[in-house]
Scaffold this motif. Structure first.
Motif, mmCIF file in Angstrom:
data_model
loop_
_atom_site.group_PDB
_atom_site.id
_atom_site.type_symbol
_atom_site.label_atom_id
_atom_site.label_comp_id
_atom_site.label_asym_id
_atom_site.label_seq_id
_atom_site.Cartn_x
_atom_site.Cartn_y
_atom_site.Cartn_z
ATOM 1 N N GLU A 81 56.060 17.348 6.037
ATOM 2 C CA GLU A 81 56.587 16.007 5.822
ATOM 3 C C GLU A 81 57.931 15.893 6.513
ATOM 4 O O GLU A 81 58.598 16.901 6.781
ATOM 5 C CB GLU A 81 56.741 15.717 4.324
ATOM 6 C CG GLU A 81 57.676 16.672 3.604
ATOM 7 C CD GLU A 81 57.662 16.468 2.091
ATOM 8 O OE1 GLU A 81 56.826 15.688 1.612
ATOM 9 O OE2 GLU A 81 58.494 17.087 1.406
ATOM 10 N N THR A 82 58.301 14.675 6.857
ATOM 11 C CA THR A 82 59.587 14.420 7.503
ATOM 12 C C THR A 82 60.610 14.010 6.453
ATOM 13 O O THR A 82 60.366 13.090 5.665
ATOM 14 C CB THR A 82 59.461 13.310 8.555
ATOM 15 O OG1 THR A 82 58.527 13.716 9.555
ATOM 16 C CG2 THR A 82 60.814 13.044 9.225
ATOM 17 N N VAL A 83 61.720 14.717 6.438
ATOM 18 C CA VAL A 83 62.810 14.394 5.524
ATOM 19 C C VAL A 83 64.072 14.181 6.347
ATOM 20 O O VAL A 83 64.097 14.389 7.558
ATOM 21 C CB VAL A 83 63.017 15.504 4.467
ATOM 22 C CG1 VAL A 83 61.811 15.612 3.556
ATOM 23 C CG2 VAL A 83 63.294 16.838 5.145
ATOM 24 N N VAL A 84 65.129 13.762 5.685
ATOM 25 C CA VAL A 84 66.403 13.485 6.344
ATOM 26 C C VAL A 84 67.445 14.482 5.867
ATOM 27 O O VAL A 84 67.551 14.742 4.663
ATOM 28 C CB VAL A 84 66.874 12.045 6.044
ATOM 29 C CG1 VAL A 84 68.268 11.808 6.610
ATOM 30 C CG2 VAL A 84 65.902 11.040 6.629
ATOM 31 N N GLY A 85 68.187 15.050 6.813
ATOM 32 C CA GLY A 85 69.305 15.912 6.471
ATOM 33 C C GLY A 85 70.618 15.174 6.685
ATOM 34 O O GLY A 85 70.861 14.643 7.776
ATOM 35 N N LEU A 86 71.451 15.108 5.676
ATOM 36 C CA LEU A 86 72.785 14.502 5.770
ATOM 37 C C LEU A 86 73.819 15.600 5.596
ATOM 38 O O LEU A 86 73.687 16.443 4.705
ATOM 39 C CB LEU A 86 72.969 13.427 4.691
ATOM 40 C CG LEU A 86 71.937 12.295 4.670
ATOM 41 C CD1 LEU A 86 72.179 11.381 3.465
ATOM 42 C CD2 LEU A 86 71.983 11.503 5.960
ATOM 43 N N GLU A 87 74.823 15.614 6.452
ATOM 44 C CA GLU A 87 75.805 16.702 6.410
ATOM 45 C C GLU A 87 77.205 16.164 6.640
ATOM 46 O O GLU A 87 77.421 15.284 7.477
ATOM 47 C CB GLU A 87 75.473 17.744 7.476
ATOM 48 C CG GLU A 87 76.432 18.931 7.505
ATOM 49 C CD GLU A 87 76.032 19.960 8.534
ATOM 50 O OE1 GLU A 87 74.918 20.499 8.421
ATOM 51 O OE2 GLU A 87 76.821 20.216 9.476
#
Length: 429
Positions: A266-272
């Motif tokens: 699945e495609t998820v979002v990484g926030l940093e």
């Protein structure tokens, strides 16, 4: 190998004559951004009470486009204060507009505040916005943020930014073109020098481009389909070339070959983001807020930041649908001025939870299987292990060993009888 097709929405900002807030917003309106959506965004900030929205058709060197302005309503000039960065943030955060529009608007103002702080060598909290904090720039930035969300671009591109030459006059007197704030904002961004004696790029235009453009001077040959074009008209009429900004919105379809896998993906979002001025207690509170806003995972790592300051890097994993509230949560509950976003593909096991009877008592167990049903992980719930340890006056490790032995025996019997069922849905782990 299997081939998957993906459509990418592209926005190309053709700033061949520079960029300003009114040119960018005018181009979005000419592209198709609804004027009523712009009005709804600006209504909480004084539209029709302090200032008006004026949209006109204009042309430069025979090319037509949209020109807009925000004239003040008679008698309201004295009511417009000089605002600090904190004032601007509070004004935007308290307004009833979309969280993603709030986040991008604050990000743009943060870049402007940092640039002014560096140029004038004053603390960030002491920066006062004059021209930048006026009604024009506030409306431009809020409107552009709403328009960026409206167009739904997956990727925003722009060429090297052209710079003019000469002098310009502002509240600080005569300044060289490009003005110092623009130079500070465009550090690290490709630019090209021209001989045009005019201010081609304003601080607002530079801050917007730096905030939203994913790639300047895109490498390689870009093959795509242009669906819509919009022109924003600048206030000056340059002799050398049309003073316009052009937006082109379109898409391209790409094929990717990937190996077939027995694991679900699945495609998820990484926030940093990296932070060096929050206490451990504040970080702990922030983690709780992020999980409440939908974060799948929150990881905190110790890092060394600029000026050899110890700090932390905060990494948040989220579903795409939760990206906007999580960005708003980070800006609201942390001291960060910027957030990196990364699309991430993750492979996951199909998880299920069931209650297994052991010699010590019932235990809830999580299992992880691939798409063929093969089991890879078996994990008893810690709370159940701890309860059994207290009940039987045993150590936690002794209980865990007995439970795992019981699970191994039970699993062997189940495998002899039938495949393990991993199709039951489970909660987030």
């Amino acid at each position: 190998m299997i081939t998957t097709m993906m459509t990418e929405r592209i926005l190309f900002i053709d700033c061949f004559s520079g960029a300003s807030g009114d040119m960018l917003l005018g181009a979005f309106l000419d592209l198709g951004f609804p004027a009523e959506m712009l009005r709804a965004t600006l209504k909480p900030f004084g539209l029709d009470t302090t200032f008006r929205l004026q949209i006109e058709k204009a042309a430069r060197h025979g090319i037509g486009g949209c020109q807009l302005s925000f004239p003040l309503i008679a008698g309201e000039q004295a009511a417009i204060p000089h605002r600090t960065f904190a004032d601007i943030c509070h004004l935007i955060e308290s307004a009833p507009i979309e969280p993603v529009v709030k986040s991008l608007s604050i990000k743009i103002f943060a870049l402007l505040a940092e640039a002014e702080s560096r140029v004038h060598q004053i603390a960030l909290e002491k920066v006062h916005f004059h021209e930048v904090g006026s009604i024009d720039s506030l409306a431009d930035i809020l409107g552009i943020a709403a328009a960026v969300e409206w167009c739904g671009a997956d990727r925003i591109l722009a060429p090297a930014i052209p710079l003019g030459t000469g002098l310009t006059t502002c509240q600080h007197g005569h300044l060289p073109v490009p003005v110092p704030a623009v130079v500070a904002l465009l550090q690290g961004v490709p630019v090209r020098q021209t001989a045009i004696p005019a201010e081609l790029v304003t601080p607002t235009g530079a801050a917007v481009l730096k905030s939203i453009v994913d790639e300047f001077e895109p490498s390689g040959r870009l093959t795509w389909t242009i669906d819509a074009v919009g022109y924003g008209v600048g206030s000056r009429n340059l002799a050398q070339q049309p003073n316009l900004l052009r937006l082109m919105l379109g898409s391209r379809t790409m094929g990717h070959q990937v190996e077939e896998s027995s694991y679900a993906s699945e495609t998820v979002v990484g926030l940093e983001t990296s932070i060096d001025d929050m206490t451990p207690e504040q970080i702990s509170y922030l983690q709780g807020k992020l999980f409440a806003a939908g974060a799948l995972d929150v990881v905190v790592q110790q890092v060394m930041m600029k000026k050899n300051r110890p700090g932390i890097t905060l990494q948040v994993l989220a579903m795409p649908s939760d990206e906007s509230p999580l960005i708003g949560c980070l800006f609201r509950h942390s001291s960060t001025l910027g957030i990196k976003k990364m699309p991430i593909t993750r492979y996951v096991l199909e998880r299920s939870q069931q209650t297994v009877t052991t010699a010590l008592g019932p235990v809830r167990v999580k299992t992880g299987c691939d798409q063929t049903g093969a089991m890879f992980t078996v994990k008893p719930e810690f709370d159940d292990l701890a309860a059994l340890a207290d009940k039987h006056d045993l150590t936690l490790s002794a209980v865990e060993a007995q439970v795992m032995n019981s699970l191994a025996e039970s699993s062997a019997e189940q495998q002899r009888a039938q495949p393990v069922n991993c199709s039951q849905p489970s909660g987030q782990s």
